[in-house]
Design an enzyme around this catalytic site. Sequence first.
Site, mmCIF file in Angstrom:
data_model
loop_
_atom_site.group_PDB
_atom_site.id
_atom_site.type_symbol
_atom_site.label_atom_id
_atom_site.label_comp_id
_atom_site.label_asym_id
_atom_site.label_seq_id
_atom_site.Cartn_x
_atom_site.Cartn_y
_atom_site.Cartn_z
ATOM 1 N N LYS A 6 0.831 -1.210 0.000
ATOM 2 C CA LYS A 6 0.000 0.000 0.000
ATOM 3 C C LYS A 6 0.857 1.249 0.000
ATOM 4 O O LYS A 6 0.515 2.250 -0.617
ATOM 5 C CB LYS A 6 -0.922 0.016 1.235
ATOM 6 C CG LYS A 6 -1.923 -1.100 1.260
ATOM 7 C CD LYS A 6 -2.795 -1.070 2.501
ATOM 8 C CE LYS A 6 -2.095 -1.466 3.779
ATOM 9 N NZ LYS A 6 -1.680 -2.864 3.875
ATOM 10 N N GLN A 17 -2.797 -2.304 7.698
ATOM 11 C CA GLN A 17 -3.191 -3.727 7.734
ATOM 12 C C GLN A 17 -4.142 -3.997 6.554
ATOM 13 O O GLN A 17 -3.938 -3.417 5.510
ATOM 14 C CB GLN A 17 -3.803 -4.111 9.093
ATOM 15 C CG GLN A 17 -2.792 -4.099 10.234
ATOM 16 C CD GLN A 17 -2.642 -2.731 10.876
ATOM 17 O OE1 GLN A 17 -3.607 -2.053 11.142
ATOM 18 N NE2 GLN A 17 -1.416 -2.328 11.159
ATOM 19 N N GLY A 62 3.786 -1.113 8.737
ATOM 20 C CA GLY A 62 5.102 -0.726 8.234
ATOM 21 C C GLY A 62 4.988 -0.528 6.741
ATOM 22 O O GLY A 62 4.719 -1.467 6.008
ATOM 23 N N HIS A 63 5.092 0.709 6.305
ATOM 24 C CA HIS A 63 4.992 0.988 4.881
ATOM 25 C C HIS A 63 6.377 1.298 4.341
ATOM 26 O O HIS A 63 6.985 2.294 4.709
ATOM 27 C CB HIS A 63 4.042 2.171 4.627
ATOM 28 C CG HIS A 63 2.608 1.825 4.875
ATOM 29 N ND1 HIS A 63 1.581 2.733 4.771
ATOM 30 C CD2 HIS A 63 2.027 0.653 5.194
ATOM 31 C CE1 HIS A 63 0.436 2.138 5.035
ATOM 32 N NE2 HIS A 63 0.677 0.874 5.298
HETATM 33 P P1 IMP Z 1 -1.396 -6.489 16.249
HETATM 34 O O1 IMP Z 1 -1.967 -5.555 15.267
HETATM 35 O O2 IMP Z 1 0.011 -6.170 16.643
HETATM 36 O O3 IMP Z 1 -2.286 -6.683 17.448
HETATM 37 O O4 IMP Z 1 -1.311 -7.941 15.535
HETATM 38 C C1 IMP Z 1 -2.482 -8.680 15.188
HETATM 39 C C2 IMP Z 1 -2.274 -9.433 13.879
HETATM 40 O O5 IMP Z 1 -2.184 -8.488 12.808
HETATM 41 C C3 IMP Z 1 -0.990 -10.249 13.806
HETATM 42 O O6 IMP Z 1 -1.232 -11.396 13.012
HETATM 43 C C4 IMP Z 1 -0.017 -9.336 13.092
HETATM 44 O O7 IMP Z 1 0.999 -10.049 12.444
HETATM 45 C C5 IMP Z 1 -0.971 -8.687 12.106
HETATM 46 N N1 IMP Z 1 -0.499 -7.368 11.651
HETATM 47 C C6 IMP Z 1 -0.507 -6.215 12.342
HETATM 48 N N2 IMP Z 1 -0.024 -5.209 11.614
HETATM 49 C C7 IMP Z 1 0.289 -5.745 10.415
HETATM 50 C C8 IMP Z 1 0.802 -5.194 9.204
HETATM 51 O O8 IMP Z 1 1.057 -4.005 9.069
HETATM 52 N N3 IMP Z 1 0.989 -6.076 8.185
HETATM 53 C C9 IMP Z 1 0.669 -7.385 8.284
HETATM 54 N N4 IMP Z 1 0.179 -7.940 9.384
HETATM 55 C C10 IMP Z 1 -0.017 -7.119 10.441
#
Ligand code: IMP
Length: 435
Positions: free
Chosen positions: A18, A223, A42-43
């Site tokens: 994105k 996400q 993380g972009h």
């Molecule tokens: P949290 O957002 O840290 O609570 O993680 C919840 C889930 O979302 C986990 O499976 C993370 O690996 C996933 N996740 C969170 N942020 C990202 C992202 O930016 N890219 C891909 N997966 C994400």
Amino acid sequence: MSKTNIAVLGAQWGDEGKGKIVDMLTPHFAAVARYQGGHNAGHTVYVQGKKFVLHLIPSGILHPGVTCIIGNGVVVDPQALFKEVDELARMGIDVNGRLLVSEKAHVILPYHRELDVLSEARRGERKIGTTSRGIGPAYEDKIGRRGIRVCDLLGDREALAQEVRENVSARNRMIIDSTLDWKPLFDQVVAFGERMRPWVADVSLFLDRTIKQGKNVMFEGAQATLLDIDHGTYPFVTSSNASIGGVCTGLGVPPKAIGGVLGVAKAYTTRVGEGPLPTELSGELSERLRESGQEYGASTGRPRRCGWYDAVVVRYSARINGLDAIALTKLDVLDGLPEVQLCTGYKTASGSMMEFPADLRLLAAAEPVYETLPGWSSPTKGVTQFDKLPAEAQRYIRRLEEASGVSCAIISTGSDRDETIVRGDSVVAGWLGRV
Ligand code: IMP
């Protein structure tokens, strides 16, 4: 200037690229606004070979003159924000006057990170695989009506002291043998507020005025749809609404302000963290995709799980978000494969399944139904026109569009801004005033 306000969001499990799409579209917009998530995102963007990783600040910040907004739906870790601001300053980018942080955004405090780690440990085998950034616990406090907002840091000190005290004692009750002292945290929180003060704004009001002046805004998702708290693979999701609904609640803009929705999808699928991934590959092929796609988390460095493109997933995303078009990324990663596969449905013990299920047990037992298409030996890397793509790559994209029910307006053929196809007859070309 763009002709409308558009939302750009993830159509799979995140990491679709994105950042690059937002970055290349930004010159057409006056402002870019993030509506949910936190520094779990993380972009990664490359500009003239230089790598930028942004977590909280929209990647629009790399373009002078564009206002970048962090909406109320975002959870802000002040330390993470300052780090990013400082890194940008080192690269010669000054955010002052161009960064707005919603006064209604909730803050992530150091104990949220501890609670995140603790909650994962308590789940044991059933852990979510979070980014350990305190995202879930901060949203829990928000929904539990005990969160601390950015405006609280700048308001009445007595009231803030009481909130911090109450939150710390709640936290101390959750962590056995822990006696965190509220006062040093209070002092830290006050200092956070002071540093943020120049950026704090009524974001909804700013966006309303911007739009009324005839300028356009891009709404940036973090996400993705399958990680959405309501529509994703619950509980293996993040704690916010990454899909289209999050735009309105996370920025204070009405649905009618959204003129178009662009879903970003990879030409294959990846996922980081736990939870089902029907088209997941193992062995050499998975390794091949991971290495050539550099599939390692931009925030945590974790290797991403890799699999074939899943049209059931993207069809579902198209429905939830009302996608007008797809930006298909990382097509070049498939270069050189003898054949490529595309999942069009799932097979289950009780028959075929064409719609994405809510019950994860059904999903975990689902077997992908694949179509196999010929691969392409000449590279797509860096190609900027659709008809210059190898015929087999064109065929793959056409079939993927049919199976997903949405057309690919943008096709990314490399990580640089210029390595992109924008199809002339597409809805995106219309938004950009090219047709
Ligand atoms: P949290 O957002 O840290 O609570 O993680 C919840 C889930 O979302 C986990 O499976 C993370 O690996 C996933 N996740 C969170 N942020 C990202 C992202 O930016 N890219 C891909 N997966 C994400």
